[in-house]
Scaffold this motif. Structure first.
Motif, PDB file in Angstrom:
ATOM      1  N   UNK A 254       0.803  -1.224   0.000  1.00  0.00           N
ATOM      2  CA  UNK A 254       0.000   0.000   0.000  1.00  0.00           C
ATOM      3  C   UNK A 254       0.833   1.270   0.000  1.00  0.00           C
ATOM      4  N   UNK A 255       2.163   1.160   0.194  1.00  0.00           N
ATOM      5  CA  UNK A 255       3.000   2.362   0.159  1.00  0.00           C
ATOM      6  C   UNK A 255       3.130   2.857  -1.269  1.00  0.00           C
ATOM      7  N   UNK A 256       3.056   4.161  -1.411  1.00  0.00           N
ATOM      8  CA  UNK A 256       3.175   4.764  -2.735  1.00  0.00           C
ATOM      9  C   UNK A 256       4.577   4.512  -3.305  1.00  0.00           C
ATOM     10  N   UNK A 257       4.649   4.245  -4.614  1.00  0.00           N
ATOM     11  CA  UNK A 257       5.965   4.138  -5.241  1.00  0.00           C
ATOM     12  C   UNK A 257       6.638   5.491  -5.126  1.00  0.00           C
ATOM     13  N   UNK A 258       7.840   5.493  -4.631  1.00  0.00           N
ATOM     14  CA  UNK A 258       8.591   6.736  -4.544  1.00  0.00           C
ATOM     15  C   UNK A 258      10.044   6.358  -4.363  1.00  0.00           C
ATOM     16  N   UNK A 259      10.878   7.359  -4.430  1.00  0.00           N
ATOM     17  CA  UNK A 259      12.301   7.095  -4.219  1.00  0.00           C
ATOM     18  C   UNK A 259      12.491   6.497  -2.828  1.00  0.00           C
ATOM     19  N   UNK A 305      -8.553   7.406 -27.277  1.00  0.00           N
ATOM     20  CA  UNK A 305      -9.408   6.664 -26.341  1.00  0.00           C
ATOM     21  C   UNK A 305      -9.365   7.206 -24.916  1.00  0.00           C
ATOM     22  N   UNK A 306      -8.731   8.352 -24.733  1.00  0.00           N
ATOM     23  CA  UNK A 306      -8.521   8.871 -23.370  1.00  0.00           C
ATOM     24  C   UNK A 306      -9.857   9.061 -22.657  1.00  0.00           C
ATOM     25  N   UNK A 307      -9.942   8.476 -21.476  1.00  0.00           N
ATOM     26  CA  UNK A 307     -11.187   8.521 -20.718  1.00  0.00           C
ATOM     27  C   UNK A 307     -10.855   8.469 -19.229  1.00  0.00           C
ATOM     28  N   UNK A 308     -11.254   9.505 -18.513  1.00  0.00           N
ATOM     29  CA  UNK A 308     -10.947   9.575 -17.075  1.00  0.00           C
ATOM     30  C   UNK A 308     -11.928   8.759 -16.234  1.00  0.00           C
ATOM     31  N   UNK A 309     -13.075   8.443 -16.809  1.00  0.00           N
ATOM     32  CA  UNK A 309     -14.162   7.851 -15.997  1.00  0.00           C
ATOM     33  C   UNK A 309     -13.748   6.614 -15.187  1.00  0.00           C
ATOM     34  N   UNK A 310     -12.972   5.684 -15.770  1.00  0.00           N
ATOM     35  CA  UNK A 310     -12.625   4.488 -14.980  1.00  0.00           C
ATOM     36  C   UNK A 310     -11.826   4.812 -13.714  1.00  0.00           C
ATOM     37  N   UNK A 311     -11.295   6.028 -13.628  1.00  0.00           N
ATOM     38  CA  UNK A 311     -10.490   6.392 -12.454  1.00  0.00           C
ATOM     39  C   UNK A 311     -11.313   7.091 -11.376  1.00  0.00           C
ATOM     40  N   UNK A 312     -12.599   7.327 -11.669  1.00  0.00           N
ATOM     41  CA  UNK A 312     -13.419   8.116 -10.729  1.00  0.00           C
ATOM     42  C   UNK A 312     -13.447   7.464  -9.346  1.00  0.00           C
ATOM     43  N   UNK A 313     -13.064   8.236  -8.355  1.00  0.00           N
ATOM     44  CA  UNK A 313     -13.120   7.765  -6.978  1.00  0.00           C
ATOM     45  C   UNK A 313     -12.027   6.767  -6.606  1.00  0.00           C
ATOM     46  N   UNK A 314     -11.196   6.402  -7.575  1.00  0.00           N
ATOM     47  CA  UNK A 314     -10.130   5.422  -7.296  1.00  0.00           C
ATOM     48  C   UNK A 314      -8.935   6.160  -6.683  1.00  0.00           C
ATOM     49  N   UNK A 315      -8.389   5.619  -5.594  1.00  0.00           N
ATOM     50  CA  UNK A 315      -7.287   6.337  -4.938  1.00  0.00           C
ATOM     51  C   UNK A 315      -5.933   5.644  -5.100  1.00  0.00           C
ATOM     52  N   UNK A 316      -5.949   4.346  -5.367  1.00  0.00           N
ATOM     53  CA  UNK A 316      -4.671   3.641  -5.484  1.00  0.00           C
ATOM     54  C   UNK A 316      -4.767   2.527  -6.504  1.00  0.00           C
ATOM     55  N   UNK A 317      -3.653   2.278  -7.176  1.00  0.00           N
ATOM     56  CA  UNK A 317      -3.539   1.173  -8.132  1.00  0.00           C
ATOM     57  C   UNK A 317      -2.301   0.394  -7.724  1.00  0.00           C
TER      58      UNK A 317
END
Ligand code: GLU
Length: 334
Positions: A254-259, A305-317
């Motif tokens: 769950x940690x964000x990818x970062x340096x 095909x750019x579409x933001x909708x599938x990301x709505x409300x999503x906080x992490x991948x």
């Protein structure tokens, strides 16, 4: 204190009327930007943010700017700026104008700071970390208790912005309405650090204004900073861009990818599978045949095909759930 209503972004630049950066928009054109800090080379999470802001700008026939946020030398990694620019080139991004190095707008940052001090909207604070050891804490960190609001003896000072508890709200393009009451949630926050460096919150607001940015697409890890930035925009009579905070890419824990969490640099040789994986992370549903396409064909498909909708409300991948990139995101920390 005047917490006035945000102006929508309109033509030109209201900061100093000049075009020092050569990247100022004209008319009501969409202007987006990618603003990495040169703390290390690009990793997969920053690539995903770059792809989202790029596609969103191009889908609006907009300009897309690259700004290297090099105003924190102690956190900088030698050579990171050029590695970032090289990676963007290799992945086929095409930005408008020259890359802006944020350190070049130091004069504008200082001018904004002076304006706030002159209007008594900001003040020197001599509190050390130790002085604040017992200060209350909230999700944004220390809630500054206002110790130096009415004066401070110390010579070594940070500068803090006076805030109120009036709610600051904005409508995020993906995450809904976000509201903060700054006095309760952060207290007066630092806009120039004790070491003399301009704080991120002020620098980012000044540069977005200078560059005429109309919409900011960035990772949700920064969403908590946005009300502080809107507060500064209002006090400086800057325009408020619209905001879209996209999910962050995380390790399995769950940690964000970062340096800091050991996310490795994206490869600069075999770029197509990584760009394809970025489209998967952004839930664009690229057809598997696209994995074999050329880089221009991939971008062409992504833009159409750019579409933001599938990301709505999503906080992490989760990176490990994206097929094909396990090798590029394995944590390297021991
Ligand atoms: N420079 C910041 C970072 O790399 C991003 C700033 C922003 O997009 O507002 O985390």
């Amino acid at each position: 204190m005047p917490h006035c209503v945000s102006k929508p972004r309109s033509a030109g630049n209201s900061l100093n009327g000049s075009s020092a950066t050569g990247t100022i928009a004209t008319g009501n054109q969409y202007v987006g930007r990618f603003a990495p800090s040169p703390t290390g080379p690009l990793h997969f999470g920053s690539l995903v943010a770059a792809v989202a802001s790029y596609l969103q700008a191009r889908a609006h026939d907009g300009r897309w700017l690259v700004r290297i946020e090099d105003i924190d030398p102690p956190r900088e990694q030698a050579g990171a700026s050029s590695l970032i620019v090289e990676a963007l080139e290799r992945y086929g991004f095409e930005w408008d104008g020259d890359v802006l190095f944020q350190s070049e707008s130091h004069g504008a940052h200082e001018a904004a700071l002076r304006r706030l001090l002159e209007r008594n909207l900001a003040y020197p604070c001599g509190c050390s970390r130790k002085d604040l050891a017992d200060a209350p804490r909230g999700p944004l960190g220390i809630i500054y208790p206002g110790t130096c609001r009415h004066g401070c003896e110390s010579n070594e000072t940070a500068i803090r912005l006076r805030v109120t508890d009036d709610p600051i709200s904005f409508e995020d393009g993906l995450q809904g309405t976000i509201t903060q009451r700054l006095e309760s949630e952060s207290g007066d926050f630092v806009i120039r650090r004790r070491d003399g460096l301009i704080a991120y919150q002020l620098a980012v607001v000044v540069d977005d204004e200078l560059q005429g940015v109309t919409e900011i697409v960035r990772g949700i890890d920064i969403i908590d900073s946005t009300p502080r930035q809107i507060c500064l925009q209002r006090l400086l009579s800057f325009s408020t861009p619209s905001y879209i905070h996209i999910p962050v890419v995380t390790h399995p824990d769950g940690d964000k990818l970062s340096k800091l969490t050991g996310a490795p640099a994206i490869p600069l040789d075999e770029v197509r599978p990584v760009l394809f994986a970025a489209l998967l992370a952004l839930r664009q549903g690229p057809p598997s045949a696209l994995a074999e396409a050329t880089l221009p064909e991939m971008w062409d498909w992504a833009l159409k095909n750019w579409n933001l909708e599938p990301l709505r409300g999503l906080t992490a991948v989760r990176a490990d759930e994206i097929p094909g990139i396990g090798l590029t995101v394995t944590p390297q920390l021991q």
